[in-house]
Write a protein that holds these residues in place. Structure first.
Motif, mmCIF file in Angstrom:
data_model
loop_
_atom_site.group_PDB
_atom_site.id
_atom_site.type_symbol
_atom_site.label_atom_id
_atom_site.label_comp_id
_atom_site.label_asym_id
_atom_site.label_seq_id
_atom_site.Cartn_x
_atom_site.Cartn_y
_atom_site.Cartn_z
ATOM 1 N N PHE A 127 0.802 -1.223 0.000
ATOM 2 C CA PHE A 127 0.000 0.000 0.000
ATOM 3 C C PHE A 127 0.839 1.279 0.000
ATOM 4 O O PHE A 127 0.551 2.191 -0.772
ATOM 5 N N PRO A 128 1.866 1.430 0.848
ATOM 6 C CA PRO A 128 2.635 2.676 0.804
ATOM 7 C C PRO A 128 3.273 2.920 -0.567
ATOM 8 O O PRO A 128 3.269 4.049 -1.061
ATOM 9 N N PHE A 129 3.799 1.875 -1.183
ATOM 10 C CA PHE A 129 4.392 2.030 -2.508
ATOM 11 C C PHE A 129 3.329 2.436 -3.531
ATOM 12 O O PHE A 129 3.535 3.334 -4.341
ATOM 13 N N ALA A 130 2.172 1.781 -3.470
ATOM 14 C CA ALA A 130 1.095 2.102 -4.408
ATOM 15 C C ALA A 130 0.593 3.529 -4.200
ATOM 16 O O ALA A 130 0.277 4.233 -5.168
ATOM 17 N N MET A 131 0.502 3.975 -2.968
ATOM 18 C CA MET A 131 0.055 5.340 -2.699
ATOM 19 C C MET A 131 1.066 6.347 -3.230
ATOM 20 O O MET A 131 0.693 7.415 -3.717
ATOM 21 N N GLY A 132 2.361 6.035 -3.152
ATOM 22 C CA GLY A 132 3.384 6.917 -3.712
ATOM 23 C C GLY A 132 3.250 7.038 -5.222
ATOM 24 O O GLY A 132 3.368 8.123 -5.789
ATOM 25 N N VAL A 133 2.990 5.907 -5.882
ATOM 26 C CA VAL A 133 2.806 5.928 -7.335
ATOM 27 C C VAL A 133 1.542 6.702 -7.689
ATOM 28 O O VAL A 133 1.542 7.527 -8.618
ATOM 29 N N LEU A 134 0.460 6.464 -6.970
ATOM 30 C CA LEU A 134 -0.786 7.180 -7.241
ATOM 31 C C LEU A 134 -0.649 8.673 -6.989
ATOM 32 O O LEU A 134 -1.256 9.484 -7.687
ATOM 33 N N GLU A 135 0.149 9.047 -6.012
ATOM 34 C CA GLU A 135 0.362 10.471 -5.714
ATOM 35 C C GLU A 135 1.102 11.153 -6.867
ATOM 36 O O GLU A 135 0.839 12.311 -7.178
ATOM 37 N N LYS A 136 2.010 10.429 -7.507
ATOM 38 C CA LYS A 136 2.712 10.996 -8.661
ATOM 39 C C LYS A 136 1.794 11.105 -9.877
ATOM 40 O O LYS A 136 1.856 12.068 -10.617
ATOM 41 N N VAL A 137 0.917 10.111 -10.056
ATOM 42 C CA VAL A 137 0.015 10.116 -11.204
ATOM 43 C C VAL A 137 -1.112 11.121 -10.999
ATOM 44 O O VAL A 137 -1.445 11.903 -11.886
ATOM 45 N N PHE A 138 -1.717 11.095 -9.821
ATOM 46 C CA PHE A 138 -2.821 11.995 -9.483
ATOM 47 C C PHE A 138 -2.406 12.854 -8.295
ATOM 48 O O PHE A 138 -2.655 12.480 -7.149
ATOM 49 N N PRO A 139 -1.773 14.007 -8.518
ATOM 50 C CA PRO A 139 -1.326 14.822 -7.376
ATOM 51 C C PRO A 139 -2.527 15.329 -6.572
ATOM 52 O O PRO A 139 -3.606 15.557 -7.116
ATOM 53 N N GLU A 140 -2.288 15.477 -5.303
ATOM 54 C CA GLU A 140 -3.348 15.928 -4.398
ATOM 55 C C GLU A 140 -3.655 17.397 -4.671
ATOM 56 O O GLU A 140 -2.758 18.221 -4.813
ATOM 57 N N SER A 141 -4.934 17.700 -4.770
ATOM 58 C CA SER A 141 -5.339 19.088 -4.957
ATOM 59 C C SER A 141 -6.504 19.382 -4.028
ATOM 60 O O SER A 141 -7.244 18.494 -3.632
ATOM 61 N N ASN A 142 -6.648 20.632 -3.703
ATOM 62 C CA ASN A 142 -7.699 21.038 -2.773
ATOM 63 C C ASN A 142 -8.902 21.623 -3.490
ATOM 64 O O ASN A 142 -9.644 22.397 -2.914
ATOM 65 N N HIS A 143 -9.117 21.280 -4.762
ATOM 66 C CA HIS A 143 -10.238 21.880 -5.467
ATOM 67 C C HIS A 143 -11.578 21.341 -4.964
ATOM 68 O O HIS A 143 -12.604 21.937 -5.215
ATOM 69 N N HIS A 144 -11.582 20.234 -4.243
ATOM 70 C CA HIS A 144 -12.824 19.719 -3.670
ATOM 71 C C HIS A 144 -13.019 20.193 -2.231
ATOM 72 O O HIS A 144 -14.095 20.014 -1.673
ATOM 73 N N ALA A 145 -11.996 20.725 -1.648
ATOM 74 C CA ALA A 145 -12.089 21.160 -0.254
ATOM 75 C C ALA A 145 -12.910 22.443 -0.159
ATOM 76 O O ALA A 145 -12.981 23.238 -1.094
ATOM 77 N N ALA A 146 -13.522 22.609 0.974
ATOM 78 C CA ALA A 146 -14.316 23.820 1.202
ATOM 79 C C ALA A 146 -13.384 25.012 1.335
ATOM 80 O O ALA A 146 -12.293 24.922 1.889
ATOM 81 N N LYS A 147 -13.839 26.130 0.826
ATOM 82 C CA LYS A 147 -13.041 27.343 0.934
ATOM 83 C C LYS A 147 -13.060 27.813 2.379
ATOM 84 O O LYS A 147 -14.088 27.741 3.052
ATOM 85 N N PRO A 148 -11.925 28.267 2.874
ATOM 86 C CA PRO A 148 -11.903 28.704 4.267
ATOM 87 C C PRO A 148 -12.824 29.914 4.456
ATOM 88 O O PRO A 148 -12.851 30.832 3.643
ATOM 89 N N LYS A 149 -13.590 29.845 5.516
ATOM 90 C CA LYS A 149 -14.508 30.940 5.802
ATOM 91 C C LYS A 149 -13.759 32.063 6.496
ATOM 92 O O LYS A 149 -12.859 31.835 7.297
ATOM 93 N N LYS A 150 -14.154 33.264 6.162
ATOM 94 C CA LYS A 150 -13.567 34.413 6.831
ATOM 95 C C LYS A 150 -14.254 34.550 8.175
ATOM 96 O O LYS A 150 -15.467 34.716 8.260
ATOM 97 N N THR A 151 -13.472 34.426 9.220
ATOM 98 C CA THR A 151 -14.041 34.557 10.552
ATOM 99 C C THR A 151 -14.002 36.018 10.952
ATOM 100 O O THR A 151 -12.960 36.676 10.872
ATOM 101 N N PRO A 152 -15.131 36.538 11.386
ATOM 102 C CA PRO A 152 -15.130 37.934 11.806
ATOM 103 C C PRO A 152 -14.348 38.101 13.104
ATOM 104 O O PRO A 152 -14.254 37.192 13.921
ATOM 105 N N LYS A 153 -13.778 39.252 13.235
ATOM 106 C CA LYS A 153 -13.027 39.548 14.443
ATOM 107 C C LYS A 153 -14.002 39.616 15.612
ATOM 108 O O LYS A 153 -15.049 40.271 15.529
ATOM 109 N N PRO A 154 -13.713 38.894 16.707
ATOM 110 C CA PRO A 154 -14.660 38.902 17.821
ATOM 111 C C PRO A 154 -14.796 40.302 18.412
ATOM 112 O O PRO A 154 -13.815 41.025 18.575
ATOM 113 N N THR A 155 -16.035 40.640 18.714
ATOM 114 C CA THR A 155 -16.279 41.955 19.302
ATOM 115 C C THR A 155 -16.076 41.878 20.804
ATOM 116 O O THR A 155 -16.422 40.877 21.435
#
Length: 134
Positions: free
Chosen positions: A43-71
């Motif tokens: 598995f570790p070897f296969a994950m390394g090969v898959l990481e090279k073929v399909f690099p990890e991207s954050n396009h599916h991750a939620a965009k960070p929310k802007k947290t308002p400054k606490p009053t």
């Protein structure tokens, strides 16, 4: 006759359903375990090969929310903001059985907060063991 009885009594152990079947079953189990170990180890070897073929991207991750400054709880002029007053009013309405009107609010001073320190000191003092006279 005794020799024939002994061999006939142990004969099922050496036929198709005896020791050969048990040994064959153990071989199958150990081979299955070896295959599982090989797959898990790869598995570790296969994950390394898959990481090279399909690099990890954050396009599916939620965009960070802007947290308002606490009053702050109190503004510079000493007044308490309206959302804090609404929370206080809700807490008082829940705690008191009848209708309640909040007349005045203000920040506590350090001397008024000293009762919490006194309460902690008394609580810790109550845990002290008293010495016995011998």
């Amino acid at each position: 006759m005794i020799a024939e009885a002994d061999t006939s009594r142990f004969a099922p152990l050496f036929l198709e359903t005896g020791i050969p079947l048990a040994v064959m079953g153990m071989i199958v189990v150990f081979l299955a375990l070896i295959v599982l170990i090989t797959i898990i180890s790869a598995f570790p070897f296969a994950m390394g090969v898959l990481e090279k073929v399909f690099p990890e991207s954050n396009h599916h991750a939620a965009k960070p929310k802007k947290t308002p400054k606490p009053t702050p709880a109190a503004t510079d002029d000493g007044t308490i903001p309206g959302h804090i007053l609404a929370i206080i009013a809700a807490a008082v309405a829940e705690a008191e059985p009848g209708p309640v009107r909040i007349v005045r609010t203000r920040q506590l001073t350090t001397s008024e907060l000293a009762w919490t320190l006194e309460g902690r000191i008394r609580h810790h003092a109550s845990h002290r063991l008293q010495t016995r006279n011998r």
